[in-house]
Scaffold this active site. Structure first.
Site, PDB file in Angstrom:
ATOM      1  N   HIS A  14       0.888  -1.506  -0.106  1.00 39.06           N
ATOM      2  CA  HIS A  14      -0.288   0.058   0.291  1.00 39.06           C
ATOM      3  C   HIS A  14       1.259   0.936   0.681  1.00 39.06           C
ATOM      4  CE1 HIS A  14      -3.487   2.422   1.533  1.00 39.06           C
ATOM      5  NE2 HIS A  14      -2.674   3.505   0.911  1.00 39.06           N
ATOM      6  N   HIS A  16       1.064   5.253  -1.748  1.00 41.54           N
ATOM      7  CA  HIS A  16       0.676   6.701  -2.882  1.00 41.54           C
ATOM      8  C   HIS A  16       2.201   6.888  -3.332  1.00 41.54           C
ATOM      9  CE1 HIS A  16      -3.528   6.423  -0.760  1.00 41.54           C
ATOM     10  NE2 HIS A  16      -2.230   5.957   0.210  1.00 41.54           N
ATOM     11  N   LYS A  99     -10.294  -0.953  -5.899  1.00 40.27           N
ATOM     12  CA  LYS A  99      -9.538  -0.393  -4.360  1.00 40.27           C
ATOM     13  C   LYS A  99     -11.010   0.948  -4.061  1.00 40.27           C
ATOM     14  CE  LYS A  99      -8.145   1.707  -0.519  1.00 40.27           C
ATOM     15  NZ  LYS A  99      -7.002   2.458  -0.311  1.00 40.27           N
ATOM     16  N   HIS A 136     -10.545   1.304   1.911  1.00 45.80           N
ATOM     17  CA  HIS A 136     -10.490   2.290   2.889  1.00 45.80           C
ATOM     18  C   HIS A 136     -10.994   2.123   3.160  1.00 45.80           C
ATOM     19  CE1 HIS A 136      -8.545   6.253   4.583  1.00 45.80           C
ATOM     20  NE2 HIS A 136     -10.215   5.965   5.423  1.00 45.80           N
ATOM     21  N   HIS A 174      -4.325  -0.398   5.839  1.00 48.18           N
ATOM     22  CA  HIS A 174      -4.218   0.546   6.773  1.00 48.18           C
ATOM     23  C   HIS A 174      -4.741   0.236   8.139  1.00 48.18           C
ATOM     24  CE1 HIS A 174      -6.879   2.777   5.311  1.00 48.18           C
ATOM     25  NE2 HIS A 174      -6.132   3.424   4.588  1.00 48.18           N
ATOM     26  N   ASP A 247       1.369   2.642   3.826  1.00 45.41           N
ATOM     27  CA  ASP A 247       0.591   4.207   3.495  1.00 45.41           C
ATOM     28  C   ASP A 247       1.472   5.147   3.277  1.00 45.41           C
ATOM     29  OD1 ASP A 247      -1.796   5.469   3.270  1.00 45.41           O
ATOM     30  OD2 ASP A 247      -2.683   5.375   4.995  1.00 45.41           O
TER      31      ASP A 247
HETATM   32  N1  LIG Z   1      -3.859   8.032   4.698  1.00 49.59           N
HETATM   33  C1  LIG Z   1      -3.921   9.008   4.281  1.00 49.59           C
HETATM   34  O1  LIG Z   1      -4.505   9.838   5.417  1.00 49.59           O
HETATM   35  N2  LIG Z   1      -3.800   9.591   3.551  1.00 49.59           N
HETATM   36  C2  LIG Z   1      -4.256   9.340   1.902  1.00 49.59           C
HETATM   37  C3  LIG Z   1      -5.383   8.869   1.722  1.00 49.59           C
HETATM   38  C4  LIG Z   1      -5.105   7.374   2.158  1.00 49.59           C
HETATM   39  O2  LIG Z   1      -4.420   6.213   1.911  1.00 49.59           O
HETATM   40  O3  LIG Z   1      -6.587   7.392   3.084  1.00 49.59           O
HETATM   41  C5  LIG Z   1      -3.135   9.843   0.756  1.00 49.59           C
HETATM   42  O4  LIG Z   1      -3.550   9.378   0.049  1.00 49.59           O
HETATM   43  O5  LIG Z   1      -2.654  11.089   1.461  1.00 49.59           O
HETATM   44 ZN   LIG Z   2      -3.316   4.995   1.713  1.00 53.24          ZN
HETATM   45 ZN   LIG Z   3      -7.010   4.995   3.374  1.00 55.15          ZN
END
Ligand SMILES: NC(=O)N[C@@H](CC(=O)O)C(=O)O
Ligand SMILES: [Zn+2]
Ligand SMILES: [Zn+2]
Length: 345
Positions: A14, A16, A99, A136, A174, A247
């Site tokens: 996971h 970003h 997702k 999520h 998460h 995450d």
């Molecule tokens: N985890 C977070 O607080 N932020 C994530 C989005 C997510 O995974 O929910 C993001 O894309 O910034």
């Molecule tokens: Zn995330």
């Molecule tokens: Zn998330």
């Protein structure tokens, strides 16, 4: 003698990476030692179909350091309009999962799903195609306390879904509560969860006591200490349905240190190093390899990596900030020291 720890090469289930110029920072960090990573699709606009996933994958690969074999695994962002045909086309294009972002739940979730009823045809197609369903897990109802949103999601949405589609492979992303850890532990073999390093290392006191620390603010929000302890127990238990997902979610400094700051913590600069610290504190370093390197690929039905990385117990200082797309990114533990580092390959 310096303490070392050698593991099968880990993967991140996971992360970003964002897009555009940000990829020049995020991709090399993710590719430092992770073999594969599940790439979150919450771009603006999101990754909604096979064509967009293929194009995004190419943009990521273009930023891969030379000599790296890092493999981005692509994910579709579900909307109210995602059809069974979209799923079939995505699967054929090599997309491994889709997702669920409940609309309004988190960063860039405006195009997310407003009601699970709208996507049952897509979910049935996923169950049939063997595509994983990542979620999520928070409700968005404004009347529900933010600290209760994960538990209410399990009770109202996940439990009934789990019964309605028993063969759908689900990853609750998460997780942040003892309720989620218990739900996954008691579910069938088709239900798993990822756990972040920051939810193993911190609880809401770290974020809120003695001053508000915006770089600890992420969603689902850090909970009380008893939940942190339940997550540590789950992650170090050896149960193969709990595995690593950082995450790591970068936001520029001015978007975090603001009157209304964005949710997300950046951990890709030191991901396995942070997990090692959490596992060591729990007296469970020997459980790290299963969690970081074995259970994720096993659940996804992908071969484990065959090479290794070595961690060395050696203190180092995390930079105060990292350059990202012409602004600054404040990584977790900025300006503080970490006890583990990964030996250069
Ligand atoms: N985890 C977070 O607080 N932020 C994530 C989005 C997510 O995974 O929910 C993001 O894309 O910034
Ligand atoms: Zn995330
Ligand atoms: Zn998330």
């Amino acid at each position: 003698m310096t303490q070392t720890l050698t593991l099968t090469r880990p993967d991140d289930w996971h992360i970003h990476l964002r897009d555009g110029e940000q990829l020049a920072t995020t991709v090399p960090d993710a590719a430092r030692y992770f073999g594969r990573a599940i790439i979150m699709p919450n771009l603006v606009p999101p990754v909604m179909n096979a064509e967009q996933a293929i194009a995004y994958r190419q943009r990521i690969l273009a930023q891969r350091p030379s000599g790296s074999n890092f493999e981005p695994l692509m994910v579709l962002y579900l909307t109210d309009n995602t059809s069974a045909a979209d799923i079939v086309a995505a699967k054929a294009a090599g997309v491994v999962a889709a997702k669920l972002y409940p609309a309004g739940a988190t960063t860039n979730s405006d195009s997310g799903v407003t009601s699970l009823d709208k996507i049952y045809p897509a979910l049935e197609a996923m169950e049939k195609a063997g595509m994983l369903f990542l979620l999520h897990g928070e409700v968005t109802d404004a009347s529900i306390d933010i600290f209760d949103r994960e538990k209410v999601f399990i009770d109202q949405i996940l439990s009934p879904l789990r019964q309605r589609l028993p063969n759908l492979r689900i990853v609750m992303e998460h997780i942040t509560t003892s309720d989620a850890a218990q739900f996954v532990a008691e579910s069938s073999s088709n239900t798993a969860a990822t756990i972040t390093a920051h939810h193993l290392l911190y609880n809401r006191n770290h974020m809120l006591a003695g001053g508000i620390r915006p770089h600890y603010y992420c969603l689902p929000i850090l909970k009380r200490n008893t939940h942190q302890q339940a997550l540590i127990k789950a992650a170090t238990s050896g149960n193969p349905r709990f595995f690593l997902g950082t995450d790591s979610a970068p936001h520029a400094r001015d978007k975090k240190e603001a009157a209304c700051g964005c949710a997300g913590s950046y951990t890709a600069h030191a991901a396995i190093e942070l997990y090692a610290e959490a596992f060591e504190a729990a007296g469970a370093l020997t459980a790290l390899e299963g969690f970081a390197s074995h259970f994720g690929p096993d659940f996804y039905g992908i071969a484990r990596n065959t090479d290794t990385i070595t961690l060395v117990k050696e203190s180092w200082r995390v930079p105060d900030s990292l350059p990202m797309a012409g602004s600054q990114l404040v990584p977790l533990r900025a300006g503080e020291s970490l006890q583990w580092r990964v030996a250069p390959a």
